[in-house]
Design a protein around this motif. Structure first.
Motif, PDB file in Angstrom:
ATOM      1  N   GLY A  70      42.389  42.102  46.716  1.00 16.55           N
ATOM      2  CA  GLY A  70      41.631  42.116  45.471  1.00 16.55           C
ATOM      3  C   GLY A  70      42.400  42.765  44.339  1.00 16.55           C
ATOM      4  O   GLY A  70      43.584  43.111  44.490  1.00 16.55           O
ATOM      5  N   ILE A  71      41.728  42.933  43.237  1.00 17.46           N
ATOM      6  CA  ILE A  71      42.362  43.363  41.990  1.00 17.46           C
ATOM      7  C   ILE A  71      43.064  44.717  42.140  1.00 17.46           C
ATOM      8  O   ILE A  71      44.176  44.900  41.636  1.00 17.46           O
ATOM      9  CB  ILE A  71      41.304  43.351  40.853  1.00 17.46           C
ATOM     10  N   ASN A 135      47.669  40.974  38.611  1.00 19.60           N
ATOM     11  CA  ASN A 135      48.132  40.252  39.809  1.00 19.60           C
ATOM     12  C   ASN A 135      49.402  39.441  39.537  1.00 19.60           C
ATOM     13  O   ASN A 135      49.647  38.427  40.184  1.00 19.60           O
ATOM     14  CB  ASN A 135      47.029  39.373  40.405  1.00 19.60           C
ATOM     15  N   ASN A 167      39.100  31.416  43.609  1.00 24.92           N
ATOM     16  CA  ASN A 167      38.711  32.603  44.395  1.00 24.92           C
ATOM     17  C   ASN A 167      37.874  32.155  45.598  1.00 24.92           C
ATOM     18  O   ASN A 167      36.902  31.422  45.426  1.00 24.92           O
ATOM     19  CB  ASN A 167      37.876  33.569  43.542  1.00 24.92           C
ATOM     20  N   SER A 180      39.602  44.622  49.262  1.00 23.62           N
ATOM     21  CA  SER A 180      38.882  43.349  49.304  1.00 23.62           C
ATOM     22  C   SER A 180      38.740  42.718  47.925  1.00 23.62           C
ATOM     23  O   SER A 180      38.943  43.357  46.900  1.00 23.62           O
ATOM     24  CB  SER A 180      37.489  43.561  49.886  1.00 23.62           C
ATOM     25  N   VAL A 182      35.973  40.595  45.312  1.00 16.90           N
ATOM     26  CA  VAL A 182      34.678  41.079  44.814  1.00 16.90           C
ATOM     27  C   VAL A 182      33.498  40.700  45.711  1.00 16.90           C
ATOM     28  O   VAL A 182      32.595  41.525  45.909  1.00 16.90           O
ATOM     29  CB  VAL A 182      34.461  40.647  43.337  1.00 16.90           C
ATOM     30  N   ALA A 185      33.219  42.893  48.779  1.00 19.91           N
ATOM     31  CA  ALA A 185      32.955  44.265  48.316  1.00 19.91           C
ATOM     32  C   ALA A 185      31.481  44.422  47.935  1.00 19.91           C
ATOM     33  O   ALA A 185      30.821  45.386  48.333  1.00 19.91           O
ATOM     34  CB  ALA A 185      33.849  44.599  47.116  1.00 19.91           C
ATOM     35  N   LYS A 189      28.772  46.828  49.647  1.00 18.08           N
ATOM     36  CA  LYS A 189      28.207  47.933  48.849  1.00 18.08           C
ATOM     37  C   LYS A 189      26.686  47.840  48.761  1.00 18.08           C
ATOM     38  O   LYS A 189      25.994  48.841  48.895  1.00 18.08           O
ATOM     39  CB  LYS A 189      28.834  47.932  47.443  1.00 18.08           C
ATOM     40  N   VAL A 203      29.419  48.380  40.238  1.00 27.34           N
ATOM     41  CA  VAL A 203      30.389  47.287  40.117  1.00 27.34           C
ATOM     42  C   VAL A 203      31.559  47.770  39.272  1.00 27.34           C
ATOM     43  O   VAL A 203      31.386  48.549  38.338  1.00 27.34           O
ATOM     44  CB  VAL A 203      29.815  45.985  39.494  1.00 27.34           C
ATOM     45  N   ARG A 211      34.133  34.337  37.154  1.00 25.22           N
ATOM     46  CA  ARG A 211      34.953  33.862  38.270  1.00 25.22           C
ATOM     47  C   ARG A 211      34.298  32.643  38.911  1.00 25.22           C
ATOM     48  O   ARG A 211      33.086  32.536  38.974  1.00 25.22           O
ATOM     49  CB  ARG A 211      35.119  34.947  39.345  1.00 25.22           C
ATOM     50  N   ILE A 246      30.514  38.382  36.723  1.00 26.37           N
ATOM     51  CA  ILE A 246      30.445  39.313  37.860  1.00 26.37           C
ATOM     52  C   ILE A 246      29.030  39.920  37.936  1.00 26.37           C
ATOM     53  O   ILE A 246      28.506  40.159  39.025  1.00 26.37           O
ATOM     54  CB  ILE A 246      31.542  40.402  37.729  1.00 26.37           C
ATOM     55  N   PRO A 270      39.625  48.064  36.473  1.00 25.43           N
ATOM     56  CA  PRO A 270      40.005  46.951  35.578  1.00 25.43           C
ATOM     57  C   PRO A 270      39.088  45.728  35.710  1.00 25.43           C
ATOM     58  O   PRO A 270      38.488  45.501  36.755  1.00 25.43           O
ATOM     59  CB  PRO A 270      41.411  46.582  36.046  1.00 25.43           C
ATOM     60  N   LYS A 276      38.777  32.373  34.814  1.00 29.68           N
ATOM     61  CA  LYS A 276      39.778  31.444  35.387  1.00 29.68           C
ATOM     62  C   LYS A 276      39.079  30.300  36.113  1.00 29.68           C
ATOM     63  O   LYS A 276      39.188  30.165  37.325  1.00 29.68           O
ATOM     64  CB  LYS A 276      40.805  32.150  36.276  1.00 29.68           C
TER      65      LYS A 276
HETATM   66  P1  GDP Z   1      40.575  38.889  40.753  1.00 26.18           P
HETATM   67  O1  GDP Z   1      39.898  37.562  40.633  1.00 26.18           O
HETATM   68  O2  GDP Z   1      42.024  38.805  41.057  1.00 26.18           O
HETATM   69  O3  GDP Z   1      40.289  39.764  39.563  1.00 26.18           O
HETATM   70  O4  GDP Z   1      39.989  39.566  42.095  1.00 26.18           O
HETATM   71  P2  GDP Z   1      38.713  40.410  42.561  1.00 26.18           P
HETATM   72  O5  GDP Z   1      37.874  39.537  43.410  1.00 26.18           O
HETATM   73  O6  GDP Z   1      39.228  41.672  43.212  1.00 26.18           O
HETATM   74  O7  GDP Z   1      37.886  40.850  41.268  1.00 26.18           O
HETATM   75  C1  GDP Z   1      37.138  39.957  40.502  1.00 26.18           C
HETATM   76  C2  GDP Z   1      36.326  40.704  39.445  1.00 26.18           C
HETATM   77  O8  GDP Z   1      35.282  41.422  40.089  1.00 26.18           O
HETATM   78  C3  GDP Z   1      37.117  41.741  38.636  1.00 26.18           C
HETATM   79  O9  GDP Z   1      36.661  41.689  37.286  1.00 26.18           O
HETATM   80  C4  GDP Z   1      36.696  43.058  39.280  1.00 26.18           C
HETATM   81  O10 GDP Z   1      36.805  44.160  38.391  1.00 26.18           O
HETATM   82  C5  GDP Z   1      35.237  42.754  39.585  1.00 26.18           C
HETATM   83  N1  GDP Z   1      34.623  43.660  40.584  1.00 26.18           N
HETATM   84  C6  GDP Z   1      33.416  44.291  40.432  1.00 26.18           C
HETATM   85  N2  GDP Z   1      33.163  45.075  41.480  1.00 26.18           N
HETATM   86  C7  GDP Z   1      34.203  44.925  42.347  1.00 26.18           C
HETATM   87  C8  GDP Z   1      34.495  45.485  43.621  1.00 26.18           C
HETATM   88  O11 GDP Z   1      33.766  46.302  44.173  1.00 26.18           O
HETATM   89  N3  GDP Z   1      35.660  45.071  44.219  1.00 26.18           N
HETATM   90  C9  GDP Z   1      36.506  44.154  43.635  1.00 26.18           C
HETATM   91  N4  GDP Z   1      37.611  43.776  44.288  1.00 26.18           N
HETATM   92  N5  GDP Z   1      36.256  43.633  42.408  1.00 26.18           N
HETATM   93  C10 GDP Z   1      35.130  44.006  41.775  1.00 26.18           C
END
Ligand code: GDP
Length: 314
Positions: A70-71, A135, A167, A180, A182, A185, A189, A203, A211, A246, A270, A276
């Motif tokens: 993940g991010i 990324n 995604n 992980s 989102v 996660a 949570k 979040v 997304r 999100i 972030p 995307k």
């Molecule tokens: P990304 O698509 O590469 O940004 O991958 P992610 O799935 O990790 O994150 C997607 C979006 O979900 C980002 O804007 C994150 O900040 C947001 N997000 C909110 N809560 C969470 C969390 O608990 N875990 C992750 N990984 N992302 C979160």
């Protein structure tokens, strides 16, 4: 057309969420599926990959092996994401060439596209602008993989193709909160918040990024479809066709899990790229469409999570 019947197909990365879904999907084709455990073949070691392919000599390869995260993981460990992914791709494609394996499907990701690209993102947007910094290392490795597949096609005449899934989520996902994506996660949570009787769930970021999410089973179906039917230089987007914020996603997850508390933001984390959404017109035009809606996919993923946590605690 690439006829799968009677062929030996190596799924590299069969323990991962996508690789395992591809193995399950290939069970309904008349082909032989082979896999290699990490203890036998470390895909980052060229000699080990060469020995394996020389011994096994598959007819086709699905290159689903990758270091993913993940991010936060991407942002924290750029060297690992760049090195591991470049090595895996380079070792497998070169050894495939040396063994005259003529068919290979390489998997990338929607993060290969410029951060502020026009939406929905078409395949020809590749390398037209700066990448999302959180990324970038992973994206550069995946862009290199696309270019390698094209180069081996051009220089050696191999039918190597690339697919770029959006995604992904589903059974077998990584639910570790530090590494992980989102969806897993949020499932974990909200589930734990419900069990603990917490009043809120956190979040990351503002909750406003959008997304697009595709279930791993749908993705595997699209990949097998492409393996059987697509031959071409250009990579193919594999998307769902719709995206959510999100915050909207969090509400869906809360509904599925049955958590009724408050959603709060952690602005120290972030947001990543604002949006995307991929154009999957090319793939739709070939006749493939997804079949698992987001809420139904989250329900079955939550079911898988509950089963696997109860197994672990037994
Ligand atoms: P990304 O698509 O590469 O940004 O991958 P992610 O799935 O990790 O994150 C997607 C979006 O979900 C980002 O804007 C994150 O900040 C947001 N997000 C909110 N809560 C969470 C969390 O608990 N875990 C992750 N990984 N992302 C979160």
């Amino acid at each position: 057309m690439f006829e799968l019947a009677g062929k030996r197909v190596w799924v590299a990365g069969h323990r991962g969420m996508v690789g395992s879904a591809v193995v399950r999907r290939l069970a309904s084709e008349a082909c032989e599926v082979v896999t290699a455990d990490r203890s036998t073949v470390d895909l980052r070691r060229q000699a080990q990959v060469e020995t394996y392919l020389n011994d096994v000599k598959p007819d086709a390869i699905v290159l689903a092996a990758a270091k993913v995260g993940g991010i936060l993981a991407n942002d924290t460990y750029p060297a690992d994401f760049l090195y591991d992914n470049l090595m895996i791709e380079a070792n497998i494609m070169q050894a495939a060439h040396e063994n005259n394996i003529g068919r290979l499907l390489f998997l990338g990701s929607s993060c290969i596209y410029p951060k502020l690209n026009a939406q929905p993102i078409t395949e020809d947007s590749l390398l037209t602008g700066p990448l999302e910094p959180t990324n970038e290392a992973y994206a550069i490795a995946k862009i290199a993989g696309i270019k390698m597949a094209q180069a081996y096609r051009r220089q050696h005449g191999h039918d190597y193709i690339s697919a770029m899934p959006t995604n992904l989520y589903g059974p077998g996902d990584n639910f570790d909160l530090n590494s992980s994506h989102v969806i897993p996660a949020l499932i974990r949570k909200t589930h734990e918040a419900k069990l603990n009787g917490d009043k809120e769930v956190v979040v990351w970021g503002t909750g406003s990024p959008r997304r697009e999410f595709l279930h791993a089973e749908d993705c595997a179906d699209a990949l097998v479809f492409l393996l059987k039917t697509y031959s071409g230089d250009q990579h193919v987007n594999v998307g769902y066709g719709d995206d959510v914020t999100i915050l909207e996603l969090t509400r869906i997850v809360c509904g599925v899990v049955g958590f009724t508390g408050k959603i709060v933001q952690d602005l120290s984390k972030p947001d990543g790229t604002p949006r995307k959404l991929m154009s999957s017109d090319k793939l739709r035009g070939m006749g493939w469409a997804p079949s698992i809606p987001l809420r139904a996919g989250i329900e079955s993923t939550y079911g898988w999570f509950l089963e696997s946590t109860s197994k672990r605690s037994q």
